[in-house]
Design a protein around this motif. Structure first.
Motif, PDB file in Angstrom:
ATOM      1  N   GLU A 158      32.471  41.303  38.896  1.00 48.67           N
ATOM      2  CA  GLU A 158      32.741  40.499  39.835  1.00 48.67           C
ATOM      3  C   GLU A 158      32.087  40.690  41.176  1.00 48.67           C
ATOM      4  O   GLU A 158      31.480  41.726  41.548  1.00 48.67           O
ATOM      5  N   SER A 159      31.418  39.637  41.713  1.00 50.06           N
ATOM      6  CA  SER A 159      30.853  39.589  42.991  1.00 50.06           C
ATOM      7  C   SER A 159      30.974  38.692  44.069  1.00 50.06           C
ATOM      8  O   SER A 159      31.600  37.383  43.150  1.00 50.06           O
ATOM      9  N   THR A 167      36.553  42.127  43.392  1.00 50.45           N
ATOM     10  CA  THR A 167      36.051  41.991  44.572  1.00 50.45           C
ATOM     11  C   THR A 167      36.822  41.631  45.855  1.00 50.45           C
ATOM     12  O   THR A 167      37.550  40.725  45.376  1.00 50.45           O
ATOM     13  N   GLN A 168      36.943  42.051  47.122  1.00 53.92           N
ATOM     14  CA  GLN A 168      37.798  41.895  47.994  1.00 53.92           C
ATOM     15  C   GLN A 168      37.365  40.497  49.002  1.00 53.92           C
ATOM     16  O   GLN A 168      36.215  40.135  48.972  1.00 53.92           O
ATOM     17  N   LEU A 188      32.669  33.179  44.036  1.00 55.12           N
ATOM     18  CA  LEU A 188      32.703  34.299  43.383  1.00 55.12           C
ATOM     19  C   LEU A 188      32.214  34.232  42.092  1.00 55.12           C
ATOM     20  O   LEU A 188      32.053  33.143  41.482  1.00 55.12           O
ATOM     21  N   GLY A 192      32.508  38.327  47.057  1.00 56.66           N
ATOM     22  CA  GLY A 192      33.860  38.366  47.870  1.00 56.66           C
ATOM     23  C   GLY A 192      33.191  38.524  49.453  1.00 56.66           C
ATOM     24  O   GLY A 192      31.934  39.045  49.379  1.00 56.66           O
TER      25      GLY A 192
END
Length: 127
Positions: free
Chosen positions: A6-7, A121-122, A20, A9
């Motif tokens: 994932e990316s 991802t935050q 996202l 965030g």
């Protein structure tokens, strides 16, 4: 090795947007439905959205309907989650995962049906 990453965030103000991405490696993404989940501190992981293999079926949690849009680009082996009108209660770590089975239309929002989880991802929504 089968992997989802994932990316996208970050920190955004209330009312803002983020997109996202969930990129797959080691397998062909278009065999599987893909789900997005989130987990806030002290809370259980909850299903956010899911998209079927072909992209013809989607599913959203009531809390995000009308604000989030899931899509997929099988040529890029990537699934996206466009998040608009973000609220502080959207703050969480967001994860993507693939459906355990190969099914043409099944797209649940139950974590037990999914595997191969990414690292997350935050997303932080705060002024």
């Amino acid at each position: 090795q089968l992997q989802l990453v994932e990316s996208g965030g970050g920190l955004v103000q209330p009312g803002g947007s983020l997109r996202l991405s969930c990129a797959a490696s080691g397998f062909t993404l278009d065999y599987y439905a893909i789900g997005w989940f989130r987990q806030a501190p002290g809370k259980e992981r909850e299903g956010v959205s899911c998209i079927s293999r072909s992209g013809g079926s989607t599913n959203y949690a009531d809390s995000v309907k009308g604000r989030f849009t899931i899509s997929r680009d099988n040529a890029k082996n990537t699934v996206y989650l466009q998040m608009n009108s973000l609220k502080p209660e959207d703050t969480a770590v967001y994860y993507c995962a693939k459906l355990r089975s190969i099914h043409p239309t099944l797209c649940p929002l139950t974590a037990a049906h999914f595997d191969s989880w990414g690292q997350g991802t935050q997303v932080t929504v705060s002024s």
